[in-house]
Design a protein around this motif. Structure first.
Motif, mmCIF file in Angstrom:
data_model
loop_
_atom_site.group_PDB
_atom_site.id
_atom_site.type_symbol
_atom_site.label_atom_id
_atom_site.label_comp_id
_atom_site.label_asym_id
_atom_site.label_seq_id
_atom_site.Cartn_x
_atom_site.Cartn_y
_atom_site.Cartn_z
ATOM 1 N N ARG A 292 0.844 -1.191 0.000
ATOM 2 C CA ARG A 292 0.000 0.000 0.000
ATOM 3 C C ARG A 292 0.885 1.249 0.000
ATOM 4 N NH1 ARG A 292 -5.484 -1.121 2.174
ATOM 5 N NH2 ARG A 292 -5.683 -3.381 2.339
ATOM 6 N N TYR B 224 1.374 10.997 -1.290
ATOM 7 C CA TYR B 224 0.480 11.623 -0.313
ATOM 8 C C TYR B 224 -0.191 12.833 -0.968
ATOM 9 C CZ TYR B 224 -1.102 13.412 4.239
ATOM 10 O OH TYR B 224 -1.867 13.839 5.304
ATOM 11 N N LEU C 282 -12.048 3.341 -1.596
ATOM 12 C CA LEU C 282 -10.596 3.159 -1.573
ATOM 13 C C LEU C 282 -10.230 1.719 -1.902
ATOM 14 C CD1 LEU C 282 -9.623 5.208 1.616
ATOM 15 C CD2 LEU C 282 -9.718 5.973 -0.757
ATOM 16 N N TRP D 260 -4.294 1.886 -0.966
ATOM 17 C CA TRP D 260 -4.343 2.911 0.066
ATOM 18 C C TRP D 260 -3.818 2.395 1.395
ATOM 19 C CZ3 TRP D 260 -5.490 8.025 -0.275
ATOM 20 C CH2 TRP D 260 -5.940 8.464 -1.530
ATOM 21 N N LEU E 161 -4.980 7.535 5.944
ATOM 22 C CA LEU E 161 -5.544 8.865 5.744
ATOM 23 C C LEU E 161 -5.243 9.751 6.945
ATOM 24 C CD1 LEU E 161 -9.131 7.888 4.529
ATOM 25 C CD2 LEU E 161 -7.298 8.790 3.079
ATOM 26 N N ARG F 222 -0.439 4.597 -1.144
ATOM 27 C CA ARG F 222 -1.165 5.861 -1.278
ATOM 28 C C ARG F 222 -1.677 6.339 0.067
ATOM 29 N NH1 ARG F 222 -5.435 6.215 -6.031
ATOM 30 N NH2 ARG F 222 -5.160 8.404 -5.444
#
Length: 280
Positions: A5, A37, A54, A58, A61, A7
């Motif tokens: 992951r 990011y 998502l 990902w 957040l 992102r």
């Protein structure tokens, strides 16, 4: 598993002003991580659909207003600070769902330490909203035995008073309007009020009985409160140092899954983030 992951993003509304992308980009460059990011405007109504959209790329957040409470309700787990405050500003995403953290608390506690507020006896918190809740928990972490909450409406601070027994501190709630008549000396003041709030003569009364001011806002500086502290010959600090330290704790979450676990070369990471933040 989080291995593939890459992102990350900050969500909120408004979001164009956010400095999180530059902070996180600086950290991942030092760490040699090819992570991406970004930022996206997401409001509370659109949060569930955005979250469900998502994919497996990902990693996590950062969440700002107005999403911190809905994020807490949507998390599959909460760290202690998120549970106590009912607010989440960080998601770590995996197959089981989002794990929620509140790094605002730790970020503010680290900022207080950087400003020399160590083992204080009494810290004053202005406000009774979500940010004030994090401020009360941060004050306890900084070592305060007493937190004096000043609220426009005393009844609005009932949940803050209720935190006292769990935190092992005495939370005293007083009316903001009474500051001129019943002010007692405090070691520091944390302002958790909307940016630009002008308390008029009350600010002068508060400044006269306080050590340093830490105002969580960082736009429109100096704020009216900061100006009152300056007139009283007392130091005032904006929210940028809190922002810096809460972002470092987010990096810890995204890298190692634990805000208490330092990352490799953390001194260099923090220095790069500070340079990126102050580079305007």
């Amino acid at each position: 598993m989080l291995t593939d992951r890459t992102r990350l993003a900050v969500w909120g509304d408004p979001i164009a002003h956010s400095r999180s992308p530059r902070l996180h980009a600086a950290a991942y460059e030092v760490l040699g991580l090819d992570w991406h990011y970004g930022r996206e405007r997401v409001d509370e109504a659109g949060f569930p659909a955005a979250l469900s959209g998502l994919d497996a790329e990902w990693r996590g957040l950062s969440l700002t207003m107005p999403l911190k409470h809905v994020a807490a309700r949507s998390a599959v787990s909460l760290d202690d600070d998120a549970r106590r405050t009912g607010a989440v500003n960080t998601y770590l995403l995996d197959a089981d769902g989002p794990r929620g953290y509140n790094t605002d608390v730790g970020g503010l506690a680290r900022a207080l330490d950087e400003f020399g507020v160590r083992a204080p006896g009494v810290i004053r918190v202005l406000g009774a909203g979500a940010t004030a809740t994090s401020a009360v928990v941060a004050a306890a972490r900084a070592g305060a035995g007493v937190v004096e909450v000043r609220a426009r409406r005393v009844e609005a601070a009932a949940s803050l008073r209720a935190l006292g027994p769990e935190l092992g501190i005495d939370v005293r709630v007083r009316a903001l309007a009474d500051a001129a008549s019943d002010g007692e000396p405090v070691d520091a003041t944390i302002a958790a009020l909307p940016g630009g709030t002008d308390l008029g003569p009350l600010a002068e009364a508060l400044a006269s009985t306080s050590g340093p001011l830490v105002d969580v806002v960082y736009g429109g500086w100096p704020t009216p409160l900061a100006q009152a502290w300056d007139r009283a010959g007392r130091p005032a600090h904006d929210g940028l140092t809190m922002l810096l330290h809460q972002a470092l704790l987010q990096v810890r979450v995204f890298v190692g899954g634990d805000p208490s676990l330092p990352v490799d070369r953390e001194d260099a990471v923090l220095a790069a983030m500070r340079t990126a933040l102050m580079g305007d």
